[in-house]
Design a protein around this motif. Structure first.
Motif, mmCIF file in Angstrom:
data_model
loop_
_atom_site.group_PDB
_atom_site.id
_atom_site.type_symbol
_atom_site.label_atom_id
_atom_site.label_comp_id
_atom_site.label_asym_id
_atom_site.label_seq_id
_atom_site.Cartn_x
_atom_site.Cartn_y
_atom_site.Cartn_z
ATOM 1 N N GLN A 52 -11.402 24.442 63.915
ATOM 2 C CA GLN A 52 -11.946 23.625 62.479
ATOM 3 C C GLN A 52 -10.125 23.030 61.476
ATOM 4 O O GLN A 52 -10.195 21.740 61.312
ATOM 5 N N LEU A 53 -9.615 24.200 61.780
ATOM 6 C CA LEU A 53 -8.447 24.093 61.574
ATOM 7 C C LEU A 53 -7.768 22.529 61.785
ATOM 8 O O LEU A 53 -6.680 22.030 61.217
ATOM 9 N N ARG A 54 -7.430 22.550 63.206
ATOM 10 C CA ARG A 54 -7.020 21.878 63.790
ATOM 11 C C ARG A 54 -7.650 19.811 63.705
ATOM 12 O O ARG A 54 -6.863 19.708 63.062
ATOM 13 N N ARG A 55 -8.757 20.471 63.190
ATOM 14 C CA ARG A 55 -9.958 18.942 63.343
ATOM 15 C C ARG A 55 -9.169 18.916 61.857
ATOM 16 O O ARG A 55 -9.316 17.151 60.922
ATOM 17 N N SER A 56 -9.045 19.642 60.680
ATOM 18 C CA SER A 56 -8.946 19.103 58.979
ATOM 19 C C SER A 56 -7.620 18.669 59.361
ATOM 20 O O SER A 56 -7.575 17.158 58.478
ATOM 21 N N LEU A 57 -6.394 19.101 60.300
ATOM 22 C CA LEU A 57 -4.994 18.592 60.361
ATOM 23 C C LEU A 57 -5.316 16.973 60.408
ATOM 24 O O LEU A 57 -4.697 16.235 59.926
ATOM 25 N N ARG A 58 -6.218 16.962 61.549
ATOM 26 C CA ARG A 58 -5.682 15.458 62.500
ATOM 27 C C ARG A 58 -6.520 14.420 61.365
ATOM 28 O O ARG A 58 -5.620 13.868 61.275
ATOM 29 N N ARG A 59 -7.736 15.007 60.338
ATOM 30 C CA ARG A 59 -8.235 14.007 59.725
ATOM 31 C C ARG A 59 -7.356 13.795 58.696
ATOM 32 O O ARG A 59 -7.043 12.975 58.451
ATOM 33 N N GLN A 60 -6.228 14.613 57.911
ATOM 34 C CA GLN A 60 -5.942 14.896 56.919
ATOM 35 C C GLN A 60 -4.502 13.852 57.526
ATOM 36 O O GLN A 60 -3.804 12.912 56.914
ATOM 37 N N ALA A 61 -4.058 13.804 58.669
ATOM 38 C CA ALA A 61 -2.582 12.917 59.145
ATOM 39 C C ALA A 61 -3.756 11.901 59.024
ATOM 40 O O ALA A 61 -2.845 10.776 59.329
ATOM 41 N N VAL A 62 -4.724 11.361 59.967
ATOM 42 C CA VAL A 62 -5.583 10.092 60.053
ATOM 43 C C VAL A 62 -5.416 9.656 58.562
ATOM 44 O O VAL A 62 -4.886 8.433 58.266
ATOM 45 N N ALA A 63 -5.624 10.265 58.019
ATOM 46 C CA ALA A 63 -6.412 9.972 55.938
ATOM 47 C C ALA A 63 -4.619 9.355 55.743
ATOM 48 O O ALA A 63 -4.589 8.122 54.927
ATOM 49 N N GLN A 64 -3.248 10.002 55.591
ATOM 50 C CA GLN A 64 -2.507 9.594 55.171
ATOM 51 C C GLN A 64 -1.803 8.518 56.118
ATOM 52 O O GLN A 64 -0.966 7.820 55.533
ATOM 53 N N GLU A 65 -2.239 8.345 57.629
ATOM 54 C CA GLU A 65 -1.682 7.075 58.415
ATOM 55 C C GLU A 65 -1.949 5.610 57.670
ATOM 56 O O GLU A 65 -1.820 4.711 57.526
ATOM 57 N N ARG A 66 -3.322 5.999 57.541
ATOM 58 C CA ARG A 66 -3.928 4.689 56.996
ATOM 59 C C ARG A 66 -3.732 4.421 55.818
ATOM 60 O O ARG A 66 -3.419 3.247 55.105
ATOM 61 N N THR A 67 -3.838 5.271 54.901
ATOM 62 C CA THR A 67 -2.999 4.889 53.456
ATOM 63 C C THR A 67 -1.949 4.345 53.361
ATOM 64 O O THR A 67 -1.168 3.771 52.709
ATOM 65 N N ALA A 68 -0.487 5.280 53.992
ATOM 66 C CA ALA A 68 0.291 4.629 54.471
ATOM 67 C C ALA A 68 0.665 2.966 54.854
ATOM 68 O O ALA A 68 0.606 2.060 54.745
ATOM 69 N N GLY A 69 -0.398 2.773 55.703
ATOM 70 C CA GLY A 69 -0.277 1.210 56.495
ATOM 71 C C GLY A 69 -0.874 -0.060 55.341
ATOM 72 O O GLY A 69 -1.029 -0.742 54.790
ATOM 73 N N HIS A 70 -1.802 0.863 53.733
ATOM 74 C CA HIS A 70 -2.456 0.229 53.196
ATOM 75 C C HIS A 70 -1.574 0.195 52.307
ATOM 76 O O HIS A 70 -1.114 -0.867 51.272
ATOM 77 N N LEU A 71 -0.228 1.214 52.184
ATOM 78 C CA LEU A 71 0.772 0.889 51.142
ATOM 79 C C LEU A 71 2.027 -0.322 51.731
ATOM 80 O O LEU A 71 2.819 -1.084 51.376
ATOM 81 N N ILE A 72 2.065 -0.252 52.643
ATOM 82 C CA ILE A 72 2.977 -1.007 53.534
ATOM 83 C C ILE A 72 2.173 -2.601 53.051
ATOM 84 O O ILE A 72 3.006 -3.622 52.898
ATOM 85 N N GLY A 73 0.782 -2.963 53.710
ATOM 86 C CA GLY A 73 0.549 -3.868 52.899
ATOM 87 C C GLY A 73 0.910 -4.357 51.524
ATOM 88 O O GLY A 73 1.210 -5.857 51.381
ATOM 89 N N LEU A 74 0.718 -3.414 50.498
ATOM 90 C CA LEU A 74 0.568 -3.707 49.485
ATOM 91 C C LEU A 74 1.968 -4.650 49.129
ATOM 92 O O LEU A 74 2.476 -4.705 48.481
ATOM 93 N N ALA A 75 2.938 -3.359 49.611
ATOM 94 C CA ALA A 75 4.355 -3.686 49.560
ATOM 95 C C ALA A 75 4.755 -5.735 50.612
ATOM 96 O O ALA A 75 5.919 -6.247 49.670
ATOM 97 N N ALA A 76 4.531 -5.570 50.983
ATOM 98 C CA ALA A 76 4.612 -6.493 51.700
ATOM 99 C C ALA A 76 3.963 -7.973 51.075
ATOM 100 O O ALA A 76 4.988 -8.886 50.775
ATOM 101 N N ILE A 77 2.489 -7.980 49.973
ATOM 102 C CA ILE A 77 2.284 -8.788 49.008
ATOM 103 C C ILE A 77 2.889 -8.837 48.223
ATOM 104 O O ILE A 77 3.271 -10.265 47.525
ATOM 105 N N LEU A 78 3.831 -7.569 47.364
ATOM 106 C CA LEU A 78 4.934 -8.419 46.694
ATOM 107 C C LEU A 78 6.120 -8.384 46.622
ATOM 108 O O LEU A 78 6.537 -9.308 45.957
ATOM 109 N N ARG A 79 6.486 -8.626 47.833
ATOM 110 C CA ARG A 79 7.100 -8.975 48.297
ATOM 111 C C ARG A 79 7.631 -10.185 48.243
ATOM 112 O O ARG A 79 7.925 -11.165 47.877
ATOM 113 N N ALA A 80 6.438 -11.268 49.144
ATOM 114 C CA ALA A 80 5.791 -12.136 49.116
ATOM 115 C C ALA A 80 6.024 -13.418 47.674
ATOM 116 O O ALA A 80 6.035 -14.309 47.511
ATOM 117 N N MET A 81 5.642 -12.109 46.473
ATOM 118 C CA MET A 81 5.386 -12.834 45.621
ATOM 119 C C MET A 81 6.589 -12.682 44.813
ATOM 120 O O MET A 81 6.676 -13.240 43.607
#
Length: 90
Positions: A12-41
């Protein structure tokens, strides 16, 4: 019974840590996308701040993944102590 509970708790601990890691990575991807949009603007300063935040999210994801792997290794080490030895190990 205690060993089984320990294995379940580690799983359960391992599964929780992996889920948190996936959520962190997904959020980082979204933030990079937003940063690219801001830079383009034409907003380089906010884009740079978002990219820095995204980098911290990615580092956190790597740390969580490493923790999950360490838990996985510990679970394997605990399991190896439970395996029978000698002639019963056929």
């Amino acid at each position: 019974m205690a060993t089984r509970r320990l294995r379940v708790a580690l799983w359960q601990l391992r599964r929780s840590l992996r889920r948190q890691a996936v959520a962190q990575e997904r959020t980082a991807g979204h933030l990079i996308g937003l940063a690219a949009i801001l830079r383009a603007m034409g907003r380089p300063e906010p884009a740079r701040r978002l990219a820095g935040i995204a980098l911290r999210f990615r580092v956190k994801a790597v740390c969580l993944t490493a923790q999950a792997e360490a838990v996985n290794w510990r679970a394997g080490a605990c399991q190896s102590f439970r395996q029978p030895t000698g002639s019963a190990n056929r």
